[in-house]
Design a protein around this motif. Structure first.
Motif, PDB file in Angstrom:
ATOM      1  N   CYS A   1      26.025  -8.075 106.932  1.00 28.23           N
ATOM      2  CA  CYS A   1      25.937  -6.616 106.879  1.00 28.23           C
ATOM      3  C   CYS A   1      26.563  -6.091 105.587  1.00 28.23           C
ATOM      4  CB  CYS A   1      26.629  -6.013 108.098  1.00 28.23           C
ATOM      5  SG  CYS A   1      26.492  -4.216 108.220  1.00 28.23           S
ATOM      6  N   ALA A   2      27.706  -6.645 105.220  1.00 28.27           N
ATOM      7  CA  ALA A   2      28.354  -6.248 103.968  1.00 28.27           C
ATOM      8  C   ALA A   2      27.468  -6.575 102.768  1.00 28.27           C
ATOM      9  CB  ALA A   2      29.710  -6.946 103.836  1.00 28.27           C
ATOM     10  N   GLY A   3      26.803  -7.727 102.798  1.00 21.86           N
ATOM     11  CA  GLY A   3      25.909  -8.111 101.709  1.00 21.86           C
ATOM     12  C   GLY A   3      24.723  -7.168 101.577  1.00 21.86           C
TER      13      GLY A   3
ATOM     14  N   THR B   1      14.941  -0.810 102.522  1.00 21.35           N
ATOM     15  CA  THR B   1      14.767  -2.154 103.074  1.00 21.35           C
ATOM     16  C   THR B   1      16.115  -2.763 103.440  1.00 21.35           C
ATOM     17  OG1 THR B   1      12.722  -2.581 101.860  1.00 21.35           O
ATOM     18  CG2 THR B   1      13.992  -4.498 102.574  1.00 21.35           C
ATOM     19  N   PHE B   2      17.055  -2.732 102.503  1.00 18.56           N
ATOM     20  CA  PHE B   2      18.335  -3.403 102.747  1.00 18.56           C
ATOM     21  C   PHE B   2      19.239  -2.607 103.680  1.00 18.56           C
ATOM     22  CE2 PHE B   2      16.881  -5.617  98.936  1.00 18.56           C
ATOM     23  CZ  PHE B   2      17.130  -6.922  99.322  1.00 18.56           C
ATOM     24  N   LEU B   3      19.039  -1.294 103.774  1.00 22.95           N
ATOM     25  CA  LEU B   3      19.768  -0.544 104.780  1.00 22.95           C
ATOM     26  C   LEU B   3      19.308  -0.956 106.180  1.00 22.95           C
ATOM     27  CD1 LEU B   3      21.909   1.664 105.114  1.00 22.95           C
ATOM     28  CD2 LEU B   3      20.053   3.342 105.171  1.00 22.95           C
ATOM     29  N   ALA B   4      17.996  -1.163 106.340  1.00 18.00           N
ATOM     30  CA  ALA B   4      17.480  -1.651 107.620  1.00 18.00           C
ATOM     31  C   ALA B   4      17.986  -3.058 107.918  1.00 18.00           C
ATOM     32  CB  ALA B   4      15.953  -1.623 107.602  1.00 18.00           C
TER      33      ALA B   4
ATOM     34  N   LEU C   1      24.556  -3.996 102.554  1.00  9.71           N
ATOM     35  CA  LEU C   1      25.038  -2.711 102.034  1.00  9.71           C
ATOM     36  C   LEU C   1      25.366  -2.817 100.545  1.00  9.71           C
ATOM     37  CD1 LEU C   1      27.311  -1.577 105.009  1.00  9.71           C
ATOM     38  CD2 LEU C   1      25.025  -0.741 104.418  1.00  9.71           C
ATOM     39  N   CYS C   2      25.873  -3.951 100.137  1.00  3.74           N
ATOM     40  CA  CYS C   2      26.136  -4.186  98.716  1.00  3.74           C
ATOM     41  C   CYS C   2      24.832  -4.134  97.913  1.00  3.74           C
ATOM     42  CB  CYS C   2      26.830  -5.530  98.536  1.00  3.74           C
ATOM     43  SG  CYS C   2      27.292  -5.922  96.828  1.00  3.74           S
ATOM     44  N   ALA C   3      23.758  -4.658  98.490  1.00  2.00           N
ATOM     45  CA  ALA C   3      22.455  -4.611  97.823  1.00  2.00           C
ATOM     46  C   ALA C   3      21.980  -3.173  97.663  1.00  2.00           C
ATOM     47  CB  ALA C   3      21.438  -5.423  98.621  1.00  2.00           C
ATOM     48  N   VAL C   4      22.221  -2.328  98.680  1.00  2.79           N
ATOM     49  CA  VAL C   4      21.842  -0.920  98.586  1.00  2.79           C
ATOM     50  C   VAL C   4      22.568  -0.259  97.417  1.00  2.79           C
ATOM     51  CG1 VAL C   4      21.912   1.317  99.747  1.00  2.79           C
ATOM     52  CG2 VAL C   4      21.307  -0.738 101.044  1.00  2.79           C
ATOM     53  N   VAL C   5      23.873  -0.484  97.328  1.00  2.00           N
ATOM     54  CA  VAL C   5      24.663   0.090  96.229  1.00  2.00           C
ATOM     55  C   VAL C   5      24.166  -0.434  94.879  1.00  2.00           C
ATOM     56  CG1 VAL C   5      26.975   0.264  95.221  1.00  2.00           C
ATOM     57  CG2 VAL C   5      26.679   0.401  97.700  1.00  2.00           C
ATOM     58  N   ALA C   6      23.852  -1.727  94.824  1.00  2.00           N
ATOM     59  CA  ALA C   6      23.384  -2.333  93.576  1.00  2.00           C
ATOM     60  C   ALA C   6      22.072  -1.713  93.111  1.00  2.00           C
ATOM     61  CB  ALA C   6      23.216  -3.834  93.760  1.00  2.00           C
ATOM     62  N   LEU C   7      21.181  -1.418  94.048  1.00  2.00           N
ATOM     63  CA  LEU C   7      19.893  -0.836  93.687  1.00  2.00           C
ATOM     64  C   LEU C   7      20.066   0.582  93.145  1.00  2.00           C
ATOM     65  CD1 LEU C   7      17.809  -2.173  96.691  1.00  2.00           C
ATOM     66  CD2 LEU C   7      17.526  -2.819  94.304  1.00  2.00           C
ATOM     67  N   TYR C   8      20.966   1.346  93.750  1.00  2.00           N
ATOM     68  CA  TYR C   8      21.223   2.694  93.237  1.00  2.00           C
ATOM     69  C   TYR C   8      21.911   2.640  91.871  1.00  2.00           C
ATOM     70  CZ  TYR C   8      19.772   5.426  97.287  1.00  2.00           C
ATOM     71  OH  TYR C   8      19.017   6.032  98.260  1.00  2.00           O
ATOM     72  N   ALA C   9      22.794   1.666  91.694  1.00  2.00           N
ATOM     73  CA  ALA C   9      23.519   1.555  90.432  1.00  2.00           C
ATOM     74  C   ALA C   9      22.735   0.789  89.371  1.00  2.00           C
ATOM     75  CB  ALA C   9      24.867   0.864  90.665  1.00  2.00           C
ATOM     76  N   GLU C  10      21.594   0.204  89.774  1.00  2.00           N
ATOM     77  CA  GLU C  10      20.786  -0.636  88.884  1.00  2.00           C
ATOM     78  C   GLU C  10      21.647  -1.741  88.264  1.00  2.00           C
ATOM     79  OE1 GLU C  10      18.697   1.744  86.062  1.00  2.00           O
ATOM     80  OE2 GLU C  10      17.531   2.807  87.594  1.00  2.00           O
ATOM     81  N   SER C  11      22.454  -2.358  89.123  1.00  2.00           N
ATOM     82  CA  SER C  11      23.396  -3.389  88.679  1.00  2.00           C
ATOM     83  C   SER C  11      22.896  -4.769  89.096  1.00  2.00           C
ATOM     84  CB  SER C  11      24.778  -3.131  89.281  1.00  2.00           C
ATOM     85  OG  SER C  11      25.646  -4.226  89.025  1.00  2.00           O
TER      86      SER C  11
END
Length: 370
Positions: free
Chosen positions: A64-66, A149-152, A68-78
């Motif tokens: 779950c943490a991973g 996708t990753f939030l789901a 959510l981390c992907a969601v943040v990464a997509l918004y940050a384009e990191s």
């Protein structure tokens, strides 16, 4: 399985967009497998300390943490943060790999193969849901493609964690007590059946990961097929991985582990032949389905063989060594897939898989004598 299948579908595509160099596009997929290898020993140690139920729930929390981390990464384009998310989802998968061992421990030795098959068959839901979320969740949330996708996926892990906490499996013996009467690992590793189990599964997993990592990049980026076509092929591949589990246990009981594993190596060869035959969606689809079936026969057969090579007090060390070896080799294959695909192309990926298939056949022939 849902989180892993979603990341397999999107990892190379997102990597291509964010990576500082094209050769690093498949790094998130590789790090997914690296995360499994890195956490394999820790997952087994955690199970030994706190029991299966809470150990499995911990794995779901990491997943779950991973996500959510992907969601943040997509918004940050990191790209770096997205790679970190892949490692965490891989670590969650290391805990999920213990499902099959828990299944073996819950039944008689004669039913071990069937128990592993039924457990892996549960992944069919994830095989369908993961790529489906990848294709449909592209624009669910504004501001970042695939964040929905990753939030789901995070929600899937949360549901799994709550469900797994309801398991009623007794705590395992304390490590000091479990060590009494246990043989050294080097003595267990001299068992011919143990070698066949570990190397057969490692070869199957290595080839599967190597080819699977390169396939979405070859289809979507190089050959220009749509994301929907790419997701459908990956979905077919994951179904090919787990749908045979409905019958693999019966085949193991009827024919034995070695013939079934040998059939798995043949299916890997069929996968390469289909890949060489052409670059149409049908060629990719047939290749990836055969790749999944070959993996299933080698992996389920190897897991079943492994269960007969150790006693109860030795199981966590043996399971940790097996998974570290299998997923370590798989990680090396995945790490090399991106560079081979970028520099030499799809056919080179297929040719590079041949030696591992030959190795699997050789090991199975060598292990014919019990």
């Amino acid at each position: 399985m849902t989180g892993g299948a979603a990341l397999i579908t999107l990892g190379g595509i997102v990597g291509r967009e964010f990576a500082p160099a094209p050769a690093l596009a498949t790094l998130p997929l590789s790090l997914l497998v690296v995360g499994v290898a890195m956490a394999a020993v820790f997952a087994a140690w955690t199970m030994a300390r706190i029991g299966r139920a809470r150990g499995f729930a911990c794995g779901a929390a990491i997943g779950c943490a991973g996500a959510l981390c992907a969601v943040v990464a997509l918004y940050a384009e990191s790209f770096i943060l997205f790679c970190g998310a892949a490692v965490l989802i891989g670590a969650a998968n290391a805990f999920a790999q213990q499902y099959r061992f828990a299944a073996v421990e819950s039944v008689s030795a004669a039913s071990a193969g069937l128990a592993v098959s039924i457990t892996l068959a549960g992944s069919l839901v994830g095989a369908v849901l993961g790529p489906e979320l990848a294709a449909r969740g592209e624009y669910w949330l504004e501001g970042a493609r695939f964040s929905g996708t990753f939030l789901a996926v995070a929600g899937c892990y949360l549901f799994a964690g709550v469900l797994l906490l309801r398991l009623r499996i007794p705590l395992t013996p304390e490590p000091a007590a479990a060590a009494q009467g246990a043989r050294p690992l080097r003595e267990i590793a001299r068992n011919r059946v143990f070698v066949v189990a570990v190397l057969g599964a490692a070869a199957g997993y290595g080839v599967m990961t190597f080819v699977m990592t390169a396939a979405p990049l070859a289809m979507h980026v190089v050959d220009g097929y749509s994301l929907a076509h790419t997701a459908a092929v990956i979905q077919a591949h994951v179904l090919g991985m787990f749908a045979p589990s409905l019958v693999t246990g019966l085949l193991l009981a009827r024919f034995g582990c070695r013939p079934v594993m040998l059939a798995g190596a043949v299916f890997l060869g069929v996968s390469l032949a289909a890949g060489f035959a052409g670059r149409e969606v049908s060629h990719y689809g047939l290749s990836m389905i055969a790749l999944g079936v070959g993996w299933n026969f080698l992996f389920v057969g190897g897991t079943t063989l492994l269960g007969g090579t150790h006693g109860p007090q030795e199981r966590f060390r043996v399971q940790a060594f097996n998974d570290f070896t299998v997923f370590g080799i798989s990680a090396l294959g995945s790490l090399g897939a991106g560079a081979v695909m970028q520099l030499l192309g799809w056919n080179a990926v297929l040719w590079a898989s041949v030696p591992a298939i030959v190795l699997a056949i050789g090991v199975l022939a060598w292990g014919r004598r019990k």
